[in-house]
Design an enzyme around this catalytic site. Structure first.
Site, PDB file in Angstrom:
ATOM      1  N   HIS A 308       0.967  -1.164  -0.016  1.00 51.02           N
ATOM      2  CA  HIS A 308      -0.124   0.173  -0.038  1.00 51.02           C
ATOM      3  C   HIS A 308       0.838   1.167   0.084  1.00 51.02           C
ATOM      4  O   HIS A 308       1.935   1.281   0.564  1.00 51.02           O
ATOM      5  CB  HIS A 308      -0.955   0.052   1.314  1.00 51.02           C
ATOM      6  CG  HIS A 308      -2.233   0.930   1.123  1.00 51.02           C
ATOM      7  ND1 HIS A 308      -1.869   2.239   1.433  1.00 51.02           N
ATOM      8  CD2 HIS A 308      -3.273   0.765   0.753  1.00 51.02           C
ATOM      9  CE1 HIS A 308      -3.054   2.861   1.171  1.00 51.02           C
ATOM     10  NE2 HIS A 308      -4.067   1.967   0.681  1.00 51.02           N
ATOM     11  N   ASP A 365      -7.753  -5.443   0.077  1.00 54.03           N
ATOM     12  CA  ASP A 365      -8.511  -6.330  -0.907  1.00 54.03           C
ATOM     13  C   ASP A 365      -8.082  -7.703  -0.645  1.00 54.03           C
ATOM     14  O   ASP A 365      -8.653  -8.706  -1.458  1.00 54.03           O
ATOM     15  CB  ASP A 365      -7.810  -5.717  -2.594  1.00 54.03           C
ATOM     16  CG  ASP A 365      -8.561  -4.637  -2.715  1.00 54.03           C
ATOM     17  OD1 ASP A 365      -9.597  -4.357  -2.664  1.00 54.03           O
ATOM     18  OD2 ASP A 365      -7.808  -3.570  -3.506  1.00 54.03           O
TER      19      ASP A 365
END
Ligand code: CMC
Length: 423
Positions: A308, A365
């Site tokens: 991320h 996710d």
């Protein structure tokens, strides 16, 4: 007393100039360079905005080092306990959790605006078989401006509460219609007696031959998934919203731009890619091989659902989803071998030097797809689910942006092409 200096000193071109320092309420410090070019002729260079704060915002706070996420100051863990996506949507868009009266009015607005215009329904007949629902949805949202005009900023005659409710409610109806069309079943209309998430599940799975009844566990878990995805400050799609919206484009076209950004595999499209990756790993039965491929700079393969831009520790949303995923599958008595593959991949990655040194952890996710599968949502609808959940965040940022006297977004560049004497 804050020990943040009032100015940063920059020496450039034989000059020394003072640049103001600003500090956010959670201690984020920034050097304000807005006047730099005017004073010195220099711009700053920061491709992909790796180190640029593009705005002030009061909506969402993320601390990527500590794994903190808060909407309007409230920790995500508290909001999940609230269990109501609609209340969280209200919070994001309006800045406070709704009173019972505000809740009632907001639900009423959502209900009144839940039906798709009958003429728009026919649009669905003309997309080719197999069209991705994200493409269908972004097109349909763009078309909303033709059916509900006067959402251009300069001539906006409709109040923002109505446009907000229409978007949050009608896009959910569109998503379910897109799904029903894709499987060749008659569409199911929204119902006023069902709450937001239950209504969506009913539109997805009810059928004239097999009536569907919404399980409370499914409704609860969908609320949680939507709450966790509802906003994430200046991510790629929200930045698209703020950029497109700054040109005073109408609200629907602006949201459609955000949808398009979200569909990318490095952004919202990752949840679908995670499942495809886990299936591939399961079929191959060799986790190590894929970990090695992800580390190999000559291979385009990446561990989807990992890493991320902001989180350099475990994504707090992933931690909640991982727990909920296990609990939901158990409660519904669903066996999904992909959950075990996901655990194995996570374990192998978190023990590997490559992932450790780069602070690569599961992101939001990584486990969502397994939950969506358990809810019966088909894979090509996963990113649509993300988009439905992200609508309140996008609208909140759009509202904040238009209320903030924002200038049109227009970055500079460093030209490195041919000069006149090179032609
Ligand atoms: N697998 C393997 N290596 C990775 C991964 C990954 N998933 N993510 C980052 N890296 C490596 C990358 O190769 C780089 O290595 P090096 O320093 O040796 O060049 C280093 O880690 C830093 O990565 P980056 O690409 O510079 O980081 P970024 O901030 O530009 O990208 C990201 C962030 C999310 C796009 C990236 O981590 C990624 O591609 N992840 C996989 C896709 C994914 O799961 N996306 C969903 C993001 S969360 C939800 C959302 O935003 O929608």
């Amino acid at each position: 007393m804050s020990n943040v200096p009032e100015y940063a000193i920059l020496k450039v071109g034989g000059r020394e100039i003072k640049l103001p320092v600003v500090e956010g309420t959670e201690g984020e410090k920034a050097i304000d360079i807005a006047g730099l070019r005017k004073e010195t002729g220099y711009v700053t260079l920061d491709p992909s905005f790796m180190n640029t704060a593009a705005c002030f915002s009061k909506i969402t706070f993320v601390d990527g080092e500590q794994g903190i996420l808060r909407y309007r100051g409230i920790p995500i863990e508290e909001l999940v306990k609230l269990g109501s996506f609609v209340k969280v949507a209200y919070l994001l868009v309006n800045g406070n959790l709704p009173t019972p009266e505000q809740s009632r009015k907001f639900s009423q607005l959502l209900n009144v605006n839940s039906l798709l215009h009958e003429d728009m329904r026919h649009f669905f007949d003309h997309f080719p078989q197999g069209a991705h629902p994200m493409h269908i949805l972004s097109t349909m949202i763009n078309a909303l401006a033709a059916f509900y005009p006067n959402v251009d900023l300069r001539s906006m005659t409709e109040d923002i509460d109505t446009s907000t409710a229409r978007l949050i409610s009608i896009v959910r109806t569109m998503a379910a219609v897109a799904y029903k069309k894709s499987i060749g079943e008659p569409i199911v209309y929204p119902r006023h007696d069902l709450k937001y998430c239950a209504n969506f599940l009913n539109m997805m799975f009810d059928s004239p031959v097999a009536p569907y009844s919404v399980r409370p566990e499914a409704e609860r878990v969908l609320n949680i998934l939507f709450i966790l995805h509802a906003d994430h400050e200046q991510n790629c799609s929200t930045t698209a919203i703020r950029t497109v919206g700054s040109a005073q484009v109408n609200l629907y076209a602006t949201i459609s731009a955000g949808m398009s950004a979200l569909s990318g595999p490095l952004h919202g499209g990752a949840n679908q890619e995670v499942i495809e990756m886990l299936k591939m790993i399961e079929a191959d039965g060799n986790v190590k091989k894929y970990i090695n491929m992800a580390k190999d700079k000559n291979s385009p393969f990446r561990l989807m659902g990992f890493g991320h831009r902001v989180y350099k520790t475990y994504d707090p949303r992933a931690a909640i989803i991982k727990k909920e995923c296990h609990a939901f599958l158990q409660a519904m008595d669903i066996q999904d071998s992909l959950l075990e593959v996901a655990w194995e991949v996570e374990k192998a990655a978190l023990e590997d030097e490559y992932f450790i040194t780069r602070n690569l952890y599961p992101n939001v996710d990584f486990y969502t797809g397994i939950l969506y599968r358990a809810l019966g949502i088909p894979e090509d609808m996963f990113t649509v689910m993300f988009a439905l959940a992200r609508l309140p965040g996008w609208i909140a940022h759009w509202k904040e942006m238009i209320g903030g006297n924002t200038k049109i977004v227009r970055p500079r560049q460093i030209y490195i092409g041919k000069t006149l004497d090179q032609i």
